[in-house]
Motif scaffolding. Structure first.
Motif, PDB file in Angstrom:
ATOM      1  N   UNK A  99      -5.792  -0.545   2.276  1.00  0.00           N
ATOM      2  CA  UNK A  99      -6.087   0.883   2.276  1.00  0.00           C
ATOM      3  C   UNK A  99      -6.117   1.446   0.866  1.00  0.00           C
ATOM      4  N   UNK A 100      -7.124   2.262   0.596  1.00  0.00           N
ATOM      5  CA  UNK A 100      -7.212   3.020  -0.647  1.00  0.00           C
ATOM      6  C   UNK A 100      -6.926   4.476  -0.291  1.00  0.00           C
ATOM      7  N   UNK A 101      -5.887   5.054  -0.908  1.00  0.00           N
ATOM      8  CA  UNK A 101      -5.579   6.464  -0.667  1.00  0.00           C
ATOM      9  C   UNK A 101      -5.815   7.241  -1.950  1.00  0.00           C
ATOM     10  N   UNK A 102      -6.795   8.138  -1.901  1.00  0.00           N
ATOM     11  CA  UNK A 102      -7.138   8.978  -3.043  1.00  0.00           C
ATOM     12  C   UNK A 102      -6.501  10.345  -2.825  1.00  0.00           C
ATOM     13  N   UNK A 103      -5.543  10.711  -3.691  1.00  0.00           N
ATOM     14  CA  UNK A 103      -4.835  11.985  -3.549  1.00  0.00           C
ATOM     15  C   UNK A 103      -5.534  13.085  -4.338  1.00  0.00           C
ATOM     16  N   UNK A 104      -5.196  14.326  -3.991  1.00  0.00           N
ATOM     17  CA  UNK A 104      -5.780  15.496  -4.640  1.00  0.00           C
ATOM     18  C   UNK A 104      -5.460  15.528  -6.137  1.00  0.00           C
ATOM     19  N   UNK A 108      -4.442   7.247  -7.142  1.00  0.00           N
ATOM     20  CA  UNK A 108      -4.924   6.367  -6.091  1.00  0.00           C
ATOM     21  C   UNK A 108      -3.850   5.329  -5.798  1.00  0.00           C
ATOM     22  N   UNK A 109      -3.665   5.034  -4.524  1.00  0.00           N
ATOM     23  CA  UNK A 109      -2.719   3.998  -4.113  1.00  0.00           C
ATOM     24  C   UNK A 109      -3.480   2.977  -3.272  1.00  0.00           C
ATOM     25  N   UNK A 110      -3.371   1.712  -3.668  1.00  0.00           N
ATOM     26  CA  UNK A 110      -3.983   0.635  -2.893  1.00  0.00           C
ATOM     27  C   UNK A 110      -2.843  -0.110  -2.201  1.00  0.00           C
ATOM     28  N   UNK A 111      -2.914  -0.201  -0.873  1.00  0.00           N
ATOM     29  CA  UNK A 111      -1.850  -0.860  -0.107  1.00  0.00           C
ATOM     30  C   UNK A 111      -2.441  -1.973   0.751  1.00  0.00           C
ATOM     31  N   UNK A 112      -1.763  -3.118   0.776  1.00  0.00           N
ATOM     32  CA  UNK A 112      -2.184  -4.252   1.608  1.00  0.00           C
ATOM     33  C   UNK A 112      -0.996  -5.172   1.806  1.00  0.00           C
ATOM     34  N   UNK A 113      -0.881  -5.744   2.986  1.00  0.00           N
ATOM     35  CA  UNK A 113       0.188  -6.709   3.306  1.00  0.00           C
ATOM     36  C   UNK A 113       1.572  -6.246   2.854  1.00  0.00           C
ATOM     37  N   UNK A 114       1.864  -4.972   3.018  1.00  0.00           N
ATOM     38  CA  UNK A 114       3.176  -4.447   2.627  1.00  0.00           C
ATOM     39  C   UNK A 114       3.347  -4.244   1.134  1.00  0.00           C
ATOM     40  N   UNK A 115       2.315  -4.466   0.340  1.00  0.00           N
ATOM     41  CA  UNK A 115       2.389  -4.264  -1.112  1.00  0.00           C
ATOM     42  C   UNK A 115       1.625  -3.008  -1.489  1.00  0.00           C
ATOM     43  N   UNK A 116       1.924  -2.475  -2.669  1.00  0.00           N
ATOM     44  CA  UNK A 116       1.253  -1.270  -3.155  1.00  0.00           C
ATOM     45  C   UNK A 116       1.008  -1.340  -4.650  1.00  0.00           C
ATOM     46  N   UNK A 117      -0.119  -0.817  -5.071  1.00  0.00           N
ATOM     47  CA  UNK A 117      -0.400  -0.646  -6.504  1.00  0.00           C
ATOM     48  C   UNK A 117      -0.884   0.779  -6.676  1.00  0.00           C
ATOM     49  N   UNK A 118      -0.378   1.457  -7.709  1.00  0.00           N
ATOM     50  CA  UNK A 118      -0.759   2.851  -7.954  1.00  0.00           C
ATOM     51  C   UNK A 118      -1.546   2.967  -9.240  1.00  0.00           C
ATOM     52  N   UNK A 119      -2.455   3.925  -9.256  1.00  0.00           N
ATOM     53  CA  UNK A 119      -3.261   4.181 -10.436  1.00  0.00           C
ATOM     54  C   UNK A 119      -3.828   5.581 -10.395  1.00  0.00           C
ATOM     55  N   UNK A 120      -4.845   5.806 -11.193  1.00  0.00           N
ATOM     56  CA  UNK A 120      -5.523   7.105 -11.209  1.00  0.00           C
ATOM     57  C   UNK A 120      -7.021   6.877 -11.013  1.00  0.00           C
ATOM     58  N   UNK A 129     -20.319   7.122 -10.540  1.00  0.00           N
ATOM     59  CA  UNK A 129     -19.307   6.082 -10.749  1.00  0.00           C
ATOM     60  C   UNK A 129     -17.908   6.671 -10.721  1.00  0.00           C
ATOM     61  N   UNK A 130     -16.991   5.842 -10.241  1.00  0.00           N
ATOM     62  CA  UNK A 130     -15.579   6.190 -10.210  1.00  0.00           C
ATOM     63  C   UNK A 130     -14.903   5.419 -11.337  1.00  0.00           C
ATOM     64  N   UNK A 131     -13.993   6.056 -12.020  1.00  0.00           N
ATOM     65  CA  UNK A 131     -13.164   5.331 -12.987  1.00  0.00           C
ATOM     66  C   UNK A 131     -11.813   5.101 -12.325  1.00  0.00           C
ATOM     67  N   UNK A 132     -11.444   3.831 -12.161  1.00  0.00           N
ATOM     68  CA  UNK A 132     -10.150   3.459 -11.601  1.00  0.00           C
ATOM     69  C   UNK A 132      -9.298   2.864 -12.713  1.00  0.00           C
ATOM     70  N   UNK A 133      -8.086   3.409 -12.886  1.00  0.00           N
ATOM     71  CA  UNK A 133      -7.168   2.880 -13.900  1.00  0.00           C
ATOM     72  C   UNK A 133      -5.856   2.517 -13.228  1.00  0.00           C
ATOM     73  N   UNK A 134      -5.388   1.315 -13.516  1.00  0.00           N
ATOM     74  CA  UNK A 134      -4.126   0.845 -12.959  1.00  0.00           C
ATOM     75  C   UNK A 134      -3.190   0.434 -14.088  1.00  0.00           C
ATOM     76  N   UNK A 135      -2.045   1.089 -14.172  1.00  0.00           N
ATOM     77  CA  UNK A 135      -0.957   0.816 -15.124  1.00  0.00           C
ATOM     78  C   UNK A 135      -1.406   0.366 -16.517  1.00  0.00           C
ATOM     79  N   UNK A 136      -2.357   1.048 -17.075  1.00  0.00           N
ATOM     80  CA  UNK A 136      -2.845   0.823 -18.449  1.00  0.00           C
ATOM     81  C   UNK A 136      -3.342  -0.598 -18.699  1.00  0.00           C
TER      82      UNK A 136
END
Length: 198
Positions: A99-104, A108-120, A129-136
């Motif tokens: 799941x990709x959750x895009x907040x206001x 952005x939070x990507x969740x799968x198999x009980x794991x999560x990664x957060x970014x902007x 185009x979307x710019x996705x950034x994860x933990x620099x």
């Protein structure tokens, strides 16, 4: 007779002046409605990413019809999409579990198999185009295509590999190498993730 003619002219002029505000009002209403239609059309081109989107399968886009014809048409596109889906499944990205959750607030939070990664994230309407950034560590720019309750994030192969490697912590995996080799066979092909709104 002159009095009658003057009266008729004054009466016609008065009627014309009385009609003008009605016409102006109608014209304003008409222009207002036209503006609303234009805004509606503009709005349909905009993308509201806010919310949770579940991965439903792979997505392929050929950047030109020429590439598609070289690839052998829609049959080849379906075969490539099927292969990509197999590779993504092996890498742990499966339909219904990612799941990709895009907040206001542009996170952005990507969740799968009980794991999560957060970014902007941010969206550029002019480039689509979307710019996705994860933990620099990772910044990628997938193309976004949208239909009412569906989003496709379409990547150049190396960017998709970066994302999968980051999410699954698998680098040098033969699955990822297979995706890369697949993309090299079709220059001008974007590989991606099809997402459905929850």
């Amino acid at each position: 007779m002159k009095k009658m003619t003057c009266f008729a002219i004054v009466w016609i002029a008065w009627m014309f002046m009385a009609a003008v505000p009605c016409q102006a009002q109608s014209l304003q209403d008409l222009l207002g409605k036209a503006t609303q239609v234009v805004e509606a059309v503009k709005g349909s081109g905009s993308v509201n990413m806010v919310g949770s989107w579940t991965y439903s399968g792979s997505s392929i886009e050929f950047e030109s019809d020429n590439v598609l014809s070289k690839a052998g048409g829609s049959v080849a596109a379906s075969a490539v999409e099927k292969k990509l889906d197999e590779y993504l499944t092996k890498a742990g990205i499966k339909a219904g579990n990612t799941t990709f959750t895009f907040a206001q607030d542009s996170t952005v939070t990507v969740a799968w198999n009980g794991k999560e990664k957060k970014g902007t994230y941010s969206y550029n309407a002019s480039t689509q185009k979307v710019t996705l950034k994860f933990s620099k560590i990772i910044t990628i720019h997938p193309k976004l295509t949208a239909k009412s309750d569906e989003l496709d994030l379409l990547f150049e192969a190396d960017n998709l590999l970066k994302l999968i490697t980051y999410l699954t912590s698998k680098s040098g995996n033969t699955t990822l190498q297979s995706i890369s080799a697949l993309a090299k066979n079709y220059d001008g092909m974007l590989l991606g993730l099809a997402l459905k709104k929850e």
